[in-house]
Design an enzyme around this catalytic site. Structure first.
Site, PDB file in Angstrom:
ATOM      1  N   SER A 104      -4.382   0.346  -6.563  1.00 12.11           N
ATOM      2  CA  SER A 104      -3.315   0.516  -5.573  1.00 12.11           C
ATOM      3  C   SER A 104      -2.360  -0.668  -5.569  1.00 12.11           C
ATOM      4  O   SER A 104      -1.743  -0.966  -6.573  1.00 12.11           O
ATOM      5  CB  SER A 104      -3.916   0.755  -4.184  1.00 12.11           C
ATOM      6  OG  SER A 104      -4.759   1.878  -4.195  1.00 12.11           O
ATOM      7  N   ASP A 248       4.175   1.834  -4.591  1.00 11.36           N
ATOM      8  CA  ASP A 248       3.149   0.947  -5.119  1.00 11.36           C
ATOM      9  C   ASP A 248       2.732   1.449  -6.497  1.00 11.36           C
ATOM     10  O   ASP A 248       3.235   2.465  -6.974  1.00 11.36           O
ATOM     11  CB  ASP A 248       1.986   0.833  -4.133  1.00 11.36           C
ATOM     12  CG  ASP A 248       1.250   2.145  -3.916  1.00 11.36           C
ATOM     13  OD1 ASP A 248       1.849   3.207  -4.162  1.00 11.36           O
ATOM     14  OD2 ASP A 248       0.087   2.115  -3.487  1.00 11.36           O
ATOM     15  N   ASP A 252       1.252   6.269  -3.999  1.00  7.37           N
ATOM     16  CA  ASP A 252       0.835   6.954  -2.771  1.00  7.37           C
ATOM     17  C   ASP A 252       1.384   6.256  -1.525  1.00  7.37           C
ATOM     18  O   ASP A 252       1.084   6.657  -0.407  1.00  7.37           O
ATOM     19  CB  ASP A 252      -0.687   7.113  -2.688  1.00  7.37           C
ATOM     20  CG  ASP A 252      -1.447   5.795  -2.637  1.00  7.37           C
ATOM     21  OD1 ASP A 252      -0.811   4.721  -2.709  1.00  7.37           O
ATOM     22  OD2 ASP A 252      -2.693   5.834  -2.529  1.00  7.37           O
TER      23      ASP A 252
END
Length: 462
Positions: A104, A248, A252
């Site tokens: 992430s 990112d 998401d």
């Protein structure tokens, strides 16, 4: 960073000693534990995988696929793919589960295995605990040579995802095309560079891309916060574009910048989307405890209920299903629209924001002015691994006897003019300290007061 095993998956830095970082041994044992859980659950022995742009991606992907095949599980590899793309592919390919290879917002030296069930959603808390216990036990059985799984490449998953966004009942494709919008995208040198531009093209939106090299050499800290997006903010001062967007590395999370370089922010992405959705499909809304009060204000504007969940996508989804939410997500820029799927998705988030702009006639700056103004401060405390966090937070409650509080996820203190939320991170060895108030100065003051008391308390305990 120490290897962290949680219901959010397995995350750590590449290299180092096995058991302490995300090494090949740890990848294989973690994936094997997931494969064992999948087989015992009776799900179809087919797993979809996909990765963001990190340099370690090819190695982690190869180890993941080979481990699953060694357990007799077939693998569909989407290659470079956003997190929501993999989530949706699990369902459309009728797979038993999925693994997203992305850390992430963490820097390039990190990677992670994010684990999905057959609904393309993050596995439950109980499933995660079961899986972690299996990994620790090492009690794994592998397939014989005649029962090894297959590996298939999937080049359609992203376009299928885009097609689903275009077919969404609240995405006004023709209105967006007629508006002839222009967008500046900071793709942070990851899979945003191959997912957001084709969506824009098919919506008739001109898209200028910054940091478009798909090599995982992040041009800046990849978390979409204003301090990390100075380049995008500066570009929006002179570009003449209608909207600046940042994602990112796994796409998401979506942050917004307005014309003139105005920071709209990740917290107000969900607020903007909810404002649009509730006009057309009223119903309850959900965000986590660390998200802005502005979402509750928008829900109140439409006479709808607001609900707060624990932090973490799986918890938001669980609460959304419980209350029948029409829209939800997290204040970090994560939009979850159940009409598409129960996962944070920047593609549908962007399409809904553009639909709001196209049908309402307002600029993103105009819309931001209609929402209650709050400022949020996000801080952290490095956590002593020997600290009993639950015990420390319980003692903290007693230090604020007259303050309304919530303790379903750490400790949230609701002051008359703001709030502070302390909780242990699921992805890093830290205690997060989030605070919100009408002004940044007041938010910082509240955060500092609570953080100071917590540090003083833990020192005394130590």
């Amino acid at each position: 960073m120490p290897l962290i095993k949680s219901i959010s998956g397995f995350r750590g830095t590449i290299g180092g000693r096995a058991g302490e970082n995300l090494t090949p041994e740890d990848i294989v044992s973690s994936v094997a534990g997931y494969g064992d859980w999948l087989i015992r659950s009776g799900a179809r022995r087919l797993v979809v995988i996909g990765r963001d742009g990190r340099p370690s991606g090819p190695v982690v992907s190869a180890l993941t696929a080979a481990t699953l095949q060694s357990m007799g599980i077939d693998v569909i590899d989407c290659g470079f793919a956003t997190t929501p793309t993999v989530e949706m592919a699990v369902v459309s390919r009728k797979a038993g589960g999925g693994i997203i290879l992305s850390a992430s917002h963490n820097p390039k030296e990190y990677n992670a295995l994010k684990l999905l069930n057959d609904r393309g959603e993050f596995i439950s808390h109980d499933a995660g605990q079961d899986l972690i216990a299996t990994v620790r036990s090492g009690n794994i059985t592998y397939a014989g040579v005649d029962d090894l799984g297959t590996l298939t490449q999937d080049d359609r998953a992203l376009q299928d995802h885009i097609d689903a966004v275009l077919a969404h009942p609240l995405v006004r494709v023709e209105a967006i095309r007629a508006a002839k919008f222009s967008v500046v995208l900071d793709a942070v040198n990851s899979v945003g560079a191959i997912s957001i531009p084709p969506l824009c093209e098919q919506l008739g939106v001109a898209c200028q891309v910054m940091n478009a090299t798909l090599d995982g050499e992040f041009a800046h800290n990849p978390e979409p916060l204003p301090a990390n997006l100075t380049g995008l903010i500066e570009r929006m001062k002179t570009s003449g574009a209608d909207l600046g967007v940042a994602v990112d590395p796994d796409v998401d999370r979506l942050a917004l910048v307005g014309p003139g370089g105005r920071w709209i922010g990740e917290e107000y992405t969900l607020v903007t989307v909810a404002d649009y959705v509730l006009q057309h499909d009223p119903g309850p809304v959900v965000s986590n405890l660390s998200s802005s009060r502005a979402l509750a204000d928008v829900a109140r504007k439409y006479g709808q209920e607001y609900h707060a969940s624990k932090v973490g996508e799986v918890n938001v989804v669980e609460k959304m299903k419980e209350v029948g939410a029409t829209i939800g997500g997290e204040g970090n820029g994560g939009i979850i629209d159940p009409r598409l799927h129960y996962g944070r998705d920047s593609l549908v988030g962007l399409a809904l924001v553009l639909s709001h702009l196209a049908t309402g006639g307002a600029t993103i700056n105009d819309l931001r002015d209609t929402y209650t103004h709050y400022e949020m401060v996000k801080d952290k405390i490095e956590m002593d691994p020997t600290l009993d966090l639950a015990d420390a937070l319980s003692v903290m409650e007693g230090l604020f006897p007259d303050t309304p509080k919530t303790n379903i996820d750490g400790l949230k203190l609701d002051f008359p003019d703001g709030w502070v939320h302390l909780r242990g991170s699921n992805t890093e060895p830290i205690v997060r300290v989030y605070a919100e108030a009408d002004t940044r100065e007041r938010a910082a003051e509240l955060a500092g007061e609570v953080k100071g008391k917590f540090i003083e308390l833990t020192r005394a305990q130590g």
